[in-house]
Write a protein that holds these residues in place. Structure first.
Motif, PDB file in Angstrom:
ATOM      1  N   CYS A   1       0.839  -1.203   0.000  1.00 63.87           N
ATOM      2  CA  CYS A   1       0.000   0.000   0.000  1.00 63.87           C
ATOM      3  C   CYS A   1       0.876   1.255   0.000  1.00 63.87           C
TER       4      CYS A   1
ATOM      5  N   VAL B   1      -0.075   4.558   0.167  1.00 64.20           N
ATOM      6  CA  VAL B   1      -0.609   5.839   0.644  1.00 64.20           C
ATOM      7  C   VAL B   1       0.062   6.285   1.943  1.00 64.20           C
ATOM      8  N   ASN B   2       0.209   7.614   2.068  1.00 58.52           N
ATOM      9  CA  ASN B   2       0.970   8.185   3.182  1.00 58.52           C
ATOM     10  C   ASN B   2       0.474   7.750   4.553  1.00 58.52           C
ATOM     11  N   LYS B   3      -0.841   7.718   4.700  1.00 60.28           N
ATOM     12  CA  LYS B   3      -1.437   7.374   5.998  1.00 60.28           C
ATOM     13  C   LYS B   3      -0.915   6.011   6.485  1.00 60.28           C
TER      14      LYS B   3
ATOM     15  N   MET C   1       2.986   4.794  -7.558  1.00 59.57           N
ATOM     16  CA  MET C   1       1.568   4.653  -7.197  1.00 59.57           C
ATOM     17  C   MET C   1       0.886   3.751  -8.250  1.00 59.57           C
TER      18      MET C   1
END
Ligand SMILES: Cc1cc2nc3c(=O)[nH]c(=O)nc-3n(C[C@H](O)[C@H](O)[C@H](O)COP(=O)(O)O)c2cc1C
Length: 334
Positions: free
Chosen positions: A106, A108-110, A182
């Motif tokens: 994954c 994504v930054n979170k 991404m």
């Protein structure tokens, strides 16, 4: 060779076509639909280890598995060993998933900020440590899904895959993009080939399989044991059946008629209703409906109108009305 069933751990797969985990999409309504179109293995969307441990209600709902979906891999993510192991044990003992998958892709930054997902790709030692801890703590086969690397300068695909294999993983799925990419650019199948030459456990290739022909080409060019399909199956689950058949027989099966496609969309919708209730199902189904209708002549106004629907009745009427219109159109062209 490519059509034979194969095994991951003790799980027998009927074919080599796997449907990817997709957050916000791969719930049991979607999985059951692609399963009915012949998927050899389905993955559930990523689930937070902490959410499982805290018995968060939304997270626990994601653990719902319909027995007709088998075989199924349930994917968890996390950044710390203790919580990842505890969540894996819960999945092992309290759910009827066949396989536990660990998310290492994954972007994504979170997720990265929590030391989870693609963050591990920079550190094969961490992969070894985390995967070992999980495989030692559970009975079910453990797989990992990773990307080829962090960025162009840090492609540790072979090292990372070997670390997971050594740690006891029963299979690896790899998306041929880096974290930084991404979903942009092309998936790098050369790296997938390099990995498939090195590891001995089942290896599932992923990225840019848009057609049955792509699936065949990926199997041939990279030597992966199976192909994983994500975005190409959105609103297009029959693509899975077309791919299975193409790999088995070389024959290209026609896609369903527009009216049949809408029947599948309605089936998917009714399953989502049963799973999530009307309010959520209608909202989630808007994007699926747009995907199902894509490419159907004259569907533009319907695709816009779908975004305004709030109730089961509105969405169903819209779709059935369009089916009616298509049927009438057919009559006049005969
Ligand atoms: C909307 C969306 C959600 C995704 N969620 C997940 C996920 O929960 N876990 C995961 O490992 N990969 C996830 N992915 C990545 C896909 O599993 C897959 O690796 C990627 O889409 C490339 O395959 P494709 O070219 O066949 O789509 C997601 C991709 C998309 C488009």
């Amino acid at each position: 060779m490519t059509t034979k069933p194969f095994k991951i751990g003790n799980i027998e797969l009927d074919n080599r076509v796997v449907v990817a985990p997709m957050a916000g999409i791969s719930n049991s309504a979607f999985r059951l639909t692609v399963k009915e179109f012949g998927a050899g293995l389905v993955y559930a969307e990523m689930i937070s280890d902490k959410g499982i441990i805290q018995r968060n209600r939304n997270t626990m709902n994601l653990l719902h598995i319909d027995e007709r979906e088998y075989p199924l891999a349930l994917q968890i993510f996390g950044g710390e060993k203790e919580t990842l192991v505890e969540a894996a044990q819960y999945v092992d003992q309290q759910t009827n998933a066949d396989m536990i998958d660990i998310n290492m892709g994954c972007p994504v930054n979170k997720i990265i900020k929590c030391e989870a997902g693609a963050k591990w790709l920079l550190n094969p030692d961490k992969i070894y440590e985390m995967v070992s801890a999980v495989t030692e703590a559970v009975e079910k086969p453990v797989s990992v899904k990773m990307r080829i690397g962090w960025d162009e300068e840090h492609i540790f695909a072979v090292e990372n895959a070997l670390a997971a294999e050594k740690a006891g993983a029963s299979a690896i799925a790899m998306h041929g993009r880096t974290r930084v990419q991404m979903y942009e650019g092309k998936a790098n199948w050369d790296v997938l080939r390099q990995v498939s030459e090195k590891i001995t456990i089942p290896f599932i290739g992923n990225g840019d399989v848009a057609t049955p022909m792509d699936a065949k080409r990926m199997l041939e060019e990279t030597g992966v044991d199976a192909v994983m399909i994500g975005r190409a199956a959105l609103g297009n689950p029959w693509m899975i059946y077309q791919t299975v058949r193409y790999l088995e027989t070389g024959e290209f099966v026609e896609e369903p008629s527009p009216i049949e496609k809408i029947d599948v969309c309605l089936l998917h919708f009714n399953r989502l209703m049963a799973l999530k209730g009307e309010r959520v199902a209608v909202r989630e189904m808007r994007k699926h409906t747009a995907w199902y209708l894509k490419g159907i002549k004259g569907s533009g106004p319907i695709r816009s109108a779908v975004n305004e629907t709030e109730t089961k009745e509105q969405l169903t009427n819209l779709l059935q009305g369009f089916q009616q219109e298509l049927a009438e159109r057919q009559q006049t062209t005969i």
